[in-house]
Design a protein around this motif. Structure first.
Motif, PDB file in Angstrom:
ATOM      1  N   SER A   1       0.826  -1.201   0.000  1.00  0.00           N
ATOM      2  CA  SER A   1       0.000   0.000   0.000  1.00  0.00           C
ATOM      3  C   SER A   1       0.863   1.255   0.000  1.00  0.00           C
ATOM      4  N   PHE A   2       1.930   1.245   0.786  1.00  0.00           N
ATOM      5  CA  PHE A   2       2.806   2.415   0.841  1.00  0.00           C
ATOM      6  C   PHE A   2       3.549   2.622  -0.489  1.00  0.00           C
ATOM      7  N   LEU A   3       3.874   1.535  -1.173  1.00  0.00           N
ATOM      8  CA  LEU A   3       4.490   1.671  -2.498  1.00  0.00           C
ATOM      9  C   LEU A   3       3.510   2.330  -3.472  1.00  0.00           C
ATOM     10  N   MET A   4       2.239   1.941  -3.414  1.00  0.00           N
ATOM     11  CA  MET A   4       1.223   2.525  -4.280  1.00  0.00           C
ATOM     12  C   MET A   4       1.010   4.003  -3.966  1.00  0.00           C
ATOM     13  N   ILE A   5       1.009   4.339  -2.682  1.00  0.00           N
ATOM     14  CA  ILE A   5       0.876   5.748  -2.278  1.00  0.00           C
ATOM     15  C   ILE A   5       2.067   6.552  -2.771  1.00  0.00           C
TER      16      ILE A   5
END
Length: 283
Positions: free
Chosen positions: A135-139
């Motif tokens: 999720s943090f990579l996508m953000i």
């Protein structure tokens, strides 16, 4: 085959179809339905038959990608059949060699670390962590795209071999169950300068050979479990996965340029928290 078996096959196909190619992690969702439903289907009888069923419904999802990207897939080898999503214009730079370059890192990495992945990463704790880290990579990818003065990035037909290879490296992260292959590769594509839609298209195109090959090899090994009594159950699951994957892919491609990755990242974090609460409360 009982009515309940049919319902289970439909639901499992639905979950597979809706989550396999969206950046939400099909692994995380299948953990839920495995515990809730798969074991309740009397027709399956054994874990081996259940695992064979999972391979069959995954093939249904792959078929949906082939249908949606039919013309684009043919264009990779220079054949213009026209008229479908992802059709390439004359002089397209996207070739089969771009796809091969994008696939190589994950193929090599997968073979090298297969035992490690199977032994240490297929656990609920690691899947939950992968949901959050992914999720943090996508953000990060969304944030990076907004820092380029609203530059929308390169199109699919402008992709370079360097970009294809680097996206392939991001795909290696998705060997971590729960990370999401589409989440990793779309994020990688955006970080490498592609539009969100172009990164999604390239992700789906790369999925066809790698997922079809892996599923076919697995299915051949499990042919002994394809008995006459379970084939109707498998057919229902296959058709369900195909239909819902087709709907999911068309819907996702229509939305990705507008909503980007952030809503999916938030959903993953919420899913990880809920799964974590449920899992650790029953330990």
């Amino acid at each position: 085959m009982t009515v309940w078996d049919i319902i289970v096959a439909l639901i499992l196909g639905l979950v597979e179809g809706l989550t396999e190619f969206a950046p939400v992690s099909s692994t995380g969702h299948m953990i839920i339905v495995d515990d809730m439903l798969l074991k309740s289907a009397e027709i399956l009888g054994s874990p081996e038959v259940a695992n064979t069923f999972k391979v069959v419904i995954q093939l249904g999802s792959i078929l949906a990608v082939v249908i949606v990207f039919w013309s684009r897939l043919w264009s990779l080898v220079g054949i213009n059949v026209g008229g479908a999503v992802g059709k390439s214009p004359s002089g397209s730079r996207l070739k089969l060699t771009h796809v091969i370059v994008g696939l190589l890192p994950a193929v090599v990495f997968g073979f090298a670390f297969e035992n490690f992945i199977d032994t240490y990463l297929f656990r609920i704790e690691t899947v939950l962590l992968a949901l959050i880290v992914g999720s943090f990579l996508m953000i990060l990818a969304d944030w990076k795209s907004k820092q380029t003065n609203h530059y929308e990035g390169a199109s699919l037909d402008e992709i370079t071999y360097k970009q294809a290879f680097l996206i392939g490296l991001f795909q290696c992260i998705a060997l971590w169950p729960g990370f999401s292959r589409s989440g990793a590769t779309i994020s990688g594509g955006v970080l490498m300068g592609l539009k969100h839609r172009a990164a999604a298209d390239f992700t789906f195109i790369m999925a066809v050979p790698i997922m079809f090959g892996a599923s076919l090899v697995s299915l051949v090994k499990k042919l002994d479990f394809m008995t006459a009594d379970v084939i109707p159950f498998f057919i229902v699951g296959f058709v369900s996965a195909f239909v819902f994957a087709w709907i999911s892919i068309r819907f996702f491609l229509a939305l990705i340029s507008k909503i980007k990755l952030l809503p999916f990242a938030i959903y993953r974090i919420v899913l990880a928290v809920v799964l974590g609460i449920v899992y650790f409360s029953v330990m």
